[in-house]
Write a protein that holds these residues in place. Structure first.
Motif, mmCIF file in Angstrom:
data_model
loop_
_atom_site.group_PDB
_atom_site.id
_atom_site.type_symbol
_atom_site.label_atom_id
_atom_site.label_comp_id
_atom_site.label_asym_id
_atom_site.label_seq_id
_atom_site.Cartn_x
_atom_site.Cartn_y
_atom_site.Cartn_z
ATOM 1 N N GLY A 41 0.771 7.068 -6.516
ATOM 2 C CA GLY A 41 -0.233 8.139 -6.550
ATOM 3 C C GLY A 41 0.400 9.512 -6.543
ATOM 4 N N THR B 244 0.830 -1.208 0.000
ATOM 5 C CA THR B 244 0.000 0.000 0.000
ATOM 6 C C THR B 244 0.865 1.259 0.000
ATOM 7 N N ALA C 291 0.926 4.583 -2.552
ATOM 8 C CA ALA C 291 1.031 6.003 -2.179
ATOM 9 C C ALA C 291 2.077 6.706 -3.048
ATOM 10 N N ASP D 17 -6.169 9.964 -7.146
ATOM 11 C CA ASP D 17 -7.013 9.933 -5.946
ATOM 12 C C ASP D 17 -7.269 8.500 -5.490
ATOM 13 N N ALA D 18 -7.528 7.607 -6.444
ATOM 14 C CA ALA D 18 -7.792 6.208 -6.106
ATOM 15 C C ALA D 18 -6.561 5.550 -5.494
ATOM 16 N N LYS E 136 -4.216 7.051 -3.836
ATOM 17 C CA LYS E 136 -4.076 7.612 -2.486
ATOM 18 C C LYS E 136 -5.038 6.917 -1.521
ATOM 19 N N GLN E 137 -6.266 6.674 -1.954
ATOM 20 C CA GLN E 137 -7.247 5.999 -1.092
ATOM 21 C C GLN E 137 -6.794 4.587 -0.737
ATOM 22 N N VAL E 138 -6.259 3.879 -1.711
ATOM 23 C CA VAL E 138 -5.748 2.529 -1.437
ATOM 24 C C VAL E 138 -4.631 2.605 -0.403
ATOM 25 N N SER E 139 -3.753 3.569 -0.563
ATOM 26 C CA SER E 139 -2.620 3.682 0.364
ATOM 27 C C SER E 139 -3.069 4.021 1.777
ATOM 28 N N GLU E 140 -4.190 4.736 1.909
ATOM 29 C CA GLU E 140 -4.666 5.145 3.232
ATOM 30 C C GLU E 140 -5.201 3.977 4.063
ATOM 31 N N VAL E 141 -5.570 2.890 3.427
ATOM 32 C CA VAL E 141 -6.063 1.732 4.191
ATOM 33 C C VAL E 141 -4.919 0.838 4.660
#
Length: 114
Positions: A63, A56, A60, A76-77, A79-84
């Motif tokens: 992204g 992940t 980031a 954006d997608a 970044k969202q994956v990296s945030e989890v």
């Protein structure tokens, strides 16, 4: 000398005592093997958690690179994956620890019975 069943030298203990001792030794061997396998499983679970986090984190970085060139839905997608990554990493570690604790408690219980 005097021999009992199966050609073994007769002992002063009844046959059921020898059987119980053999059974206890077998159970101890099995529990030791199970403990080793559980430790291995927990180690692999922790490695999986670390690898997932690294995966992940790569999203980031990808992204960030994508955003440098273009503000896109893809950036954006990613970044969202990296945030989890961090929450999932923590959850995977908790699950590994919980599984080990549960199995160890069960082994201690059974060991107390033997």
């Amino acid at each position: 000398g005097h021999y009992g069943r199966g050609g073994r030298a007769a002992s002063s203990e009844p046959d059921w005592v020898d059987t119980a001792i053999e059974y206890n030794n077998l159970v101890d061997t099995c529990l030791t093997g199970l403990k080793d396998r559980i430790e291995s499983l927990a180690k692999r679970r922790r490695e999986l958690a670390s690898n997932f986090l690294a995966f992940t984190q790569a999203f980031a970085r990808l992204g960030e690179t994508e955003r440098t060139y273009n503000e896109t839905i893809l950036a954006d997608a990613l970044k969202q994956v990296s945030e989890v990554g961090q929450p999932m990493y923590q959850q995977l570690l908790r699950q590994a620890d919980d599984e080990v604790v549960h199995v160890v408690e069960t082994l201690i219980y059974y060991e107390g019975l033997s």
